[in-house]
Design an enzyme around this catalytic site. Structure first.
Site, mmCIF file in Angstrom:
data_model
loop_
_atom_site.group_PDB
_atom_site.id
_atom_site.type_symbol
_atom_site.label_atom_id
_atom_site.label_comp_id
_atom_site.label_asym_id
_atom_site.label_seq_id
_atom_site.Cartn_x
_atom_site.Cartn_y
_atom_site.Cartn_z
ATOM 1 N N HIS A 136 68.272 9.986 -52.558
ATOM 2 C CA HIS A 136 69.182 10.170 -53.687
ATOM 3 C C HIS A 136 69.739 8.845 -54.229
ATOM 4 O O HIS A 136 69.720 8.588 -55.421
ATOM 5 C CB HIS A 136 70.371 11.064 -53.306
ATOM 6 C CG HIS A 136 69.967 12.385 -52.700
ATOM 7 N ND1 HIS A 136 68.877 13.094 -53.107
ATOM 8 C CD2 HIS A 136 70.540 13.137 -51.729
ATOM 9 C CE1 HIS A 136 68.785 14.217 -52.417
ATOM 10 N NE2 HIS A 136 69.789 14.265 -51.565
ATOM 11 N N LYS A 140 79.978 11.284 -45.263
ATOM 12 C CA LYS A 140 80.552 12.619 -45.107
ATOM 13 C C LYS A 140 82.019 12.433 -44.725
ATOM 14 O O LYS A 140 82.408 11.401 -44.201
ATOM 15 C CB LYS A 140 79.826 13.375 -43.991
ATOM 16 C CG LYS A 140 78.323 13.503 -44.265
ATOM 17 C CD LYS A 140 77.867 14.933 -44.174
ATOM 18 C CE LYS A 140 76.397 15.097 -44.451
ATOM 19 N NZ LYS A 140 76.081 15.505 -45.820
HETATM 20 C C1 BG6 Z 1 71.218 16.798 -49.337
HETATM 21 C C2 BG6 Z 1 71.616 16.269 -48.000
HETATM 22 O O1 BG6 Z 1 69.979 16.263 -49.731
HETATM 23 O O2 BG6 Z 1 72.199 16.461 -50.299
HETATM 24 C C3 BG6 Z 1 72.975 16.791 -47.599
HETATM 25 O O3 BG6 Z 1 70.657 16.637 -47.023
HETATM 26 C C4 BG6 Z 1 73.992 16.527 -48.685
HETATM 27 O O4 BG6 Z 1 73.416 16.209 -46.369
HETATM 28 C C5 BG6 Z 1 73.480 17.000 -50.040
HETATM 29 O O5 BG6 Z 1 75.188 17.213 -48.343
HETATM 30 C C6 BG6 Z 1 74.411 16.571 -51.156
HETATM 31 O O6 BG6 Z 1 74.013 17.169 -52.368
HETATM 32 P P1 BG6 Z 1 75.058 17.465 -53.531
HETATM 33 O O7 BG6 Z 1 74.217 18.042 -54.618
HETATM 34 O O8 BG6 Z 1 76.058 18.431 -52.978
HETATM 35 O O9 BG6 Z 1 75.689 16.154 -53.889
#
Ligand code: BG6
Length: 476
Positions: free
Chosen positions: A228, A328
């Site tokens: 991401h 987190k």
């Molecule tokens: C996921 C991760 O790809 O993305 C998670 O595995 C994380 O750990 C999540 O919580 C976060 O996604 P978003 O869309 O809630 O920001």
């Protein structure tokens, strides 16, 4: 659409609600069928009950319509398969229409991708019309990512493979391209030396929840940064693509990934911070520390927070640090990109702040907004200046419905649009940069630094920026 892992958490919470929304808004082809595959011995009716109980709560209640929901359920079949047992695939062949165009969605652990593709090909279900969607994590290092790519690539051409990074499906992330390439105003400034640094933060309030089995083997670098955050960095840093064609966009992103300066072990010690949360409070509620979460092995050294300084070795970005941070149990759910413009070269206004640089703050979630911080004169006599924001609230500007990332990406798969999916070489380039950091951490053999849940990570994260006389946006 054939969903492997149809009884899993991702299907229940994300994929099926997204498919319902696509169905509700008329975005599924008229003769769509959805075959959920799982190991459990469900009858079709039992599976429909599962969807009712586990997916319906994740659909926005204002979008629930009894008739539409019933028509949606009518699209489903359930087929029991133990994916490692090749004889079980006969059940899928029997349930599948011979002339159908098939999308295989692999929402299982990546270790199973090879076996599933081997078996699908062996039973004759894959043809040039088929598409395959691969969920992250795509491997746990470069070698395993390559192995997955090679085995899936035996049966599917690259143009049939959709590697999901759901951040690329977010409205605001797609909007970043428009901000950069639909507006000429930023073009000349979008480079060194007019930009001092770029900050990319993805802060979450959630902890590891019930996912420790997966998360403890993974950690924040693999879970969030490798995919991401690096994808966000690519969109911020890439050159204008010649068009929006998938390969034109992905070529430019690939160049960014390949220009990331590799880190040596001493760079890693200096430029990265690993953290792990201890007990604290979020929004006034007490929360456990990582080591006390269910199924976390005693003494685990897995990082739940990473901050790092990256450099892109090219003309545009020479000497501009990119600070990436994710964790987190942070105080707020907040994803944002901050473009920190260069300081005023010289101030003729003595009362003005020293070292002032404008900031462009692009909030991706939970609110969608773009702010440009500028100095303005405080009304009154004298020349007293204060920072103020030019504020674009995208929720107010566009009041229409926002589709969730998964809905948008599923529709892209159905329509054959690859732009917002990762290409094989992109994925491998991202691992090529990340893997030495994992190896460096193993060599340094340090425990992650602790941070109290409800804070923005260990103090070392602020120090990372302070060394360069810079600060994270919330510390200004
Ligand atoms: C996921 C991760 O790809 O993305 C998670 O595995 C994380 O750990 C999540 O919580 C976060 O996604 P978003 O869309 O809630 O920001």
């Amino acid at each position: 659409m054939i969903i492997f892992g149809g009884g899993g958490d991702l299907s229940a919470r994300k994929l099926l609600p997204a498919l319902y929304m696509a169905h509700l808004h008329g975005n599924l082809p008229a003769d769509t069928r959805i075959i959920a595959i799982g190991r459990k011995d469900f009858s079709r009716d039992q599976y429909l009950t599962f969807i009712d109980e586990h997916s319906r709560p994740f659909v926005d209640s204002s979008a629930l319509d009894k008739q539409a929901w019933d028509r949606f359920l009518a699209l489903f079949d359930y087929v029991r398969i133990d994916v490692v047992s090749s004889s079980d695939y006969a059940n899928l062949v029997a349930a599948s229409r011979p002339e159908a165009q098939r999308v295989f969605y692999l929402a299982t652990s990546p270790e199973l991708f090879t076996t599933i593709c081997d078996n699908l090909a062996a039973c004759g279900l894959v043809n040039e019309q088929s598409r395959v969607v691969l969920e992250k994590p795509l491997g746990h290092d470069l070698a395993s990512a390559r192995a997955i790519n090679a085995s899936v690539g035996q049966y599917f051409a690259e143009s049939q493979i959709y590697r999901i990074d759901h951040y690329l499906g977010k409205e605001t992330v797609q909007n970043l391209m428009v901000l950069r390439f639909g507006n000429a105003i930023f073009g000349p400034l979008w480079q060194a030396p007019y930009i001092k640094n770029v900050q990319i933060t993805v802060a979450e309030t959630v902890g590891v929840g019930s996912r420790a089995g997966f998360y403890d083997q993974t950690g924040a670098l693999r879970d969030m940064v490798q995919n991401h955050l690096l994808q966000l960095l690519c969109i911020v840093a890439m050159e204008p693509p010649v068009s929006l064609d998938p390969d034109a966009v992905r070529d430019e992103k690939l160049k960014v990934l390949r220009s990331l300066r590799p880190m040596t072990v001493s760079d890693i010690a200096r430029n990265t911070v690993r953290g792990q949360y201890t007990a604290g409070a979020i929004g006034g509620e007490p929360v456990k520390g990582y080591l006390d979460e269910d199924n976390v092995p005693p003494g685990s050294r897995t990082e739940t927070f990473v901050a790092l300084r990256a450099h892109i070795n090219n003309w545009r970005w020479a000497n501009v640090p990119f600070f990436l941070r994710t964790g987190k149990r942070m105080p707020k759910r907040r994803s944002e990109i901050v473009i920190d413009f260069a300081d005023l070269p010289f101030s003729i206004i003595p009362s003005g702040p020293r070292n002032y640089g404008n900031r462009l703050i692009i909030q991706l979630q939970p609110e969608e907004s773009i702010q440009l911080q500028m100095l303005a004169k405080e009304p009154g006599s004298g020349m007293h200046m204060l920072p103020v924001n030019l504020n674009l609230d995208l929720q107010q500007a566009f009041t229409g419905r926002r589709a969730e990332a998964y809905e948008r990406l599923l529709i892209d798969v159905i329509r054959g649009r690859l732009t917002h999916f990762m290409r094989r070489d992109e994925l491998e380039a991202a691992w090529t940069w990340v893997e030495p950091i994992l190896a460096g951490w193993r060599e340094l053999d340090e425990r992650p630094r602790t941070y109290t849940a409800g804070t923005y990570g260990p103090a070392a994260s602020s120090a990372l920026m302070a060394h360069e006389n810079m600060s994270w946006a919330e510390e200004m």
